[in-house]
Scaffold this motif. Sequence first.
Motif, PDB file in Angstrom:
ATOM      1  N   SER A   6      22.636 -28.520 -66.130  1.00  0.00           N
ATOM      2  CA  SER A   6      21.503 -28.116 -66.868  1.00  0.00           C
ATOM      3  C   SER A   6      20.872 -28.851 -68.063  1.00  0.00           C
ATOM      4  CB  SER A   6      22.137 -26.632 -67.495  1.00  0.00           C
ATOM      5  OG  SER A   6      23.187 -26.895 -68.438  1.00  0.00           O
ATOM      6  N   ASP A   7      19.790 -28.652 -68.527  1.00  0.00           N
ATOM      7  CA  ASP A   7      19.286 -29.730 -69.262  1.00  0.00           C
ATOM      8  C   ASP A   7      19.643 -28.936 -70.718  1.00  0.00           C
ATOM      9  OD1 ASP A   7      17.537 -27.376 -69.945  1.00  0.00           O
ATOM     10  OD2 ASP A   7      15.665 -28.383 -69.226  1.00  0.00           O
ATOM     11  N   PHE A   8      18.990 -29.538 -71.626  1.00  0.00           N
ATOM     12  CA  PHE A   8      19.435 -29.262 -73.183  1.00  0.00           C
ATOM     13  C   PHE A   8      19.139 -27.717 -73.619  1.00  0.00           C
ATOM     14  CE2 PHE A   8      18.603 -28.904 -77.884  1.00  0.00           C
ATOM     15  CZ  PHE A   8      20.141 -29.594 -78.111  1.00  0.00           C
ATOM     16  N   ASP A   9      18.322 -27.112 -72.939  1.00  0.00           N
ATOM     17  CA  ASP A   9      17.829 -25.772 -73.039  1.00  0.00           C
ATOM     18  C   ASP A   9      18.520 -24.852 -72.056  1.00  0.00           C
ATOM     19  OD1 ASP A   9      16.328 -26.142 -75.195  1.00  0.00           O
ATOM     20  OD2 ASP A   9      14.426 -26.755 -73.522  1.00  0.00           O
ATOM     21  N   GLY A  10      19.444 -25.457 -71.081  1.00  0.00           N
ATOM     22  CA  GLY A  10      20.344 -24.388 -70.254  1.00  0.00           C
ATOM     23  C   GLY A  10      19.666 -24.337 -68.671  1.00  0.00           C
ATOM     24  N   ASN A  11      18.289 -24.988 -68.620  1.00  0.00           N
ATOM     25  CA  ASN A  11      17.616 -24.987 -67.280  1.00  0.00           C
ATOM     26  C   ASN A  11      18.158 -25.804 -66.195  1.00  0.00           C
ATOM     27  OD1 ASN A  11      15.568 -22.825 -68.347  1.00  0.00           O
ATOM     28  ND2 ASN A  11      14.800 -24.629 -69.590  1.00  0.00           N
ATOM     29  N   PHE A  12      18.181 -25.537 -65.253  1.00  0.00           N
ATOM     30  CA  PHE A  12      18.638 -26.388 -64.003  1.00  0.00           C
ATOM     31  C   PHE A  12      17.485 -25.991 -62.887  1.00  0.00           C
ATOM     32  CE2 PHE A  12      20.773 -22.665 -63.340  1.00  0.00           C
ATOM     33  CZ  PHE A  12      20.650 -22.118 -61.847  1.00  0.00           C
ATOM     34  N   SER A  13      17.480 -26.992 -61.823  1.00  0.00           N
ATOM     35  CA  SER A  13      16.807 -26.985 -60.708  1.00  0.00           C
ATOM     36  C   SER A  13      17.157 -27.892 -59.726  1.00  0.00           C
ATOM     37  CB  SER A  13      15.334 -26.921 -60.999  1.00  0.00           C
ATOM     38  OG  SER A  13      14.467 -26.799 -59.590  1.00  0.00           O
ATOM     39  N   PHE A  14      17.523 -27.694 -58.516  1.00  0.00           N
ATOM     40  CA  PHE A  14      17.870 -28.706 -57.668  1.00  0.00           C
ATOM     41  C   PHE A  14      17.442 -28.206 -56.195  1.00  0.00           C
ATOM     42  CE2 PHE A  14      21.906 -26.176 -58.067  1.00  0.00           C
ATOM     43  CZ  PHE A  14      22.171 -26.172 -56.751  1.00  0.00           C
ATOM     44  N   THR A  15      17.618 -29.045 -55.302  1.00  0.00           N
ATOM     45  CA  THR A  15      17.183 -28.771 -53.865  1.00  0.00           C
ATOM     46  C   THR A  15      18.469 -28.939 -52.922  1.00  0.00           C
ATOM     47  OG1 THR A  15      14.775 -29.578 -54.587  1.00  0.00           O
ATOM     48  CG2 THR A  15      15.306 -29.178 -52.339  1.00  0.00           C
ATOM     49  N   ILE A  16      18.240 -27.944 -51.881  1.00  0.00           N
ATOM     50  CA  ILE A  16      19.287 -28.219 -50.876  1.00  0.00           C
ATOM     51  C   ILE A  16      18.722 -28.125 -49.426  1.00  0.00           C
ATOM     52  CG2 ILE A  16      21.246 -27.331 -52.159  1.00  0.00           C
ATOM     53  CD1 ILE A  16      20.997 -24.497 -50.592  1.00  0.00           C
ATOM     54  N   GLU A  17      19.281 -28.776 -48.231  1.00  0.00           N
ATOM     55  CA  GLU A  17      18.414 -28.880 -47.163  1.00  0.00           C
ATOM     56  C   GLU A  17      19.023 -27.619 -46.160  1.00  0.00           C
ATOM     57  OE1 GLU A  17      15.861 -30.884 -46.529  1.00  0.00           O
ATOM     58  OE2 GLU A  17      16.301 -31.443 -48.631  1.00  0.00           O
ATOM     59  N   LYS A  18      20.409 -27.169 -46.349  1.00  0.00           N
ATOM     60  CA  LYS A  18      20.598 -26.262 -45.663  1.00  0.00           C
ATOM     61  C   LYS A  18      21.040 -24.960 -46.327  1.00  0.00           C
ATOM     62  CE  LYS A  18      25.139 -28.388 -45.056  1.00  0.00           C
ATOM     63  NZ  LYS A  18      25.988 -28.846 -43.960  1.00  0.00           N
ATOM     64  N   TYR A  19      21.368 -23.823 -45.850  1.00  0.00           N
ATOM     65  CA  TYR A  19      21.755 -22.547 -46.447  1.00  0.00           C
ATOM     66  C   TYR A  19      23.045 -22.758 -46.955  1.00  0.00           C
ATOM     67  CZ  TYR A  19      23.041 -17.860 -47.135  1.00  0.00           C
ATOM     68  OH  TYR A  19      23.600 -16.707 -47.679  1.00  0.00           O
ATOM     69  N   ALA A  20      23.231 -22.364 -47.707  1.00  0.00           N
ATOM     70  CA  ALA A  20      24.758 -22.182 -48.543  1.00  0.00           C
ATOM     71  C   ALA A  20      24.937 -20.614 -49.074  1.00  0.00           C
ATOM     72  CB  ALA A  20      25.168 -23.182 -49.724  1.00  0.00           C
ATOM     73  N   ASP A  21      26.135 -20.099 -49.000  1.00  0.00           N
ATOM     74  CA  ASP A  21      26.184 -18.982 -49.451  1.00  0.00           C
ATOM     75  C   ASP A  21      26.417 -18.512 -50.769  1.00  0.00           C
ATOM     76  OD1 ASP A  21      28.686 -19.791 -49.528  1.00  0.00           O
ATOM     77  OD2 ASP A  21      29.743 -18.187 -48.751  1.00  0.00           O
ATOM     78  N   SER A  22      26.848 -19.264 -51.585  1.00  0.00           N
ATOM     79  CA  SER A  22      27.060 -19.103 -52.897  1.00  0.00           C
ATOM     80  C   SER A  22      27.045 -20.184 -53.944  1.00  0.00           C
ATOM     81  CB  SER A  22      28.540 -18.315 -53.443  1.00  0.00           C
ATOM     82  OG  SER A  22      29.494 -19.068 -52.926  1.00  0.00           O
ATOM     83  N   ILE A  23      26.607 -20.288 -55.288  1.00  0.00           N
ATOM     84  CA  ILE A  23      26.678 -21.306 -56.040  1.00  0.00           C
ATOM     85  C   ILE A  23      27.571 -21.016 -57.289  1.00  0.00           C
ATOM     86  CG2 ILE A  23      24.514 -22.332 -55.487  1.00  0.00           C
ATOM     87  CD1 ILE A  23      23.068 -20.885 -57.772  1.00  0.00           C
ATOM     88  N   ALA A  24      27.899 -21.906 -57.996  1.00  0.00           N
ATOM     89  CA  ALA A  24      28.858 -21.737 -59.150  1.00  0.00           C
ATOM     90  C   ALA A  24      28.107 -22.598 -60.423  1.00  0.00           C
ATOM     91  CB  ALA A  24      30.304 -22.315 -58.876  1.00  0.00           C
ATOM     92  N   ALA A  25      28.710 -22.018 -61.638  1.00  0.00           N
ATOM     93  CA  ALA A  25      28.301 -22.703 -63.044  1.00  0.00           C
ATOM     94  C   ALA A  25      29.629 -22.960 -63.941  1.00  0.00           C
ATOM     95  CB  ALA A  25      27.237 -22.067 -63.546  1.00  0.00           C
TER      96      ALA A  25
END
Length: 119
Positions: A59-78
Amino acid sequence: MPTLFNKQFCLCCFSILLSFVCISQSIVINGKVFDKQTEEPIPFANVYLKSEVTTGTTSDFDGNFSFTIEKYADSIAASSLGYNTDFRKIIDGQNPVSVNFYLERADYALKEVVIRPGE
């Protein structure tokens, strides 16, 4: 002058190419990471796919994040230093995926340290 065979061949090639483009669509995952108690953004938190720890971002200084994946995943973590890791499910077919994380502070208890004078 194009023949019927050439037109059918071109149409067939175009439909195959179009199907590959549709299958290989990328999924955009974005959101923000917050402190659960203060609701302030957490800068430089790690956000990644649960199944593939190497795929993700920070995440950036303000807590924002963005990324791209090519195939489906069931969950993400922080995760972030001093906080417990949080997991979120991804709904299949949703694009872009917008997820906000609220991380709880981790409590670490240290053992007693005794310092005695020496020579």
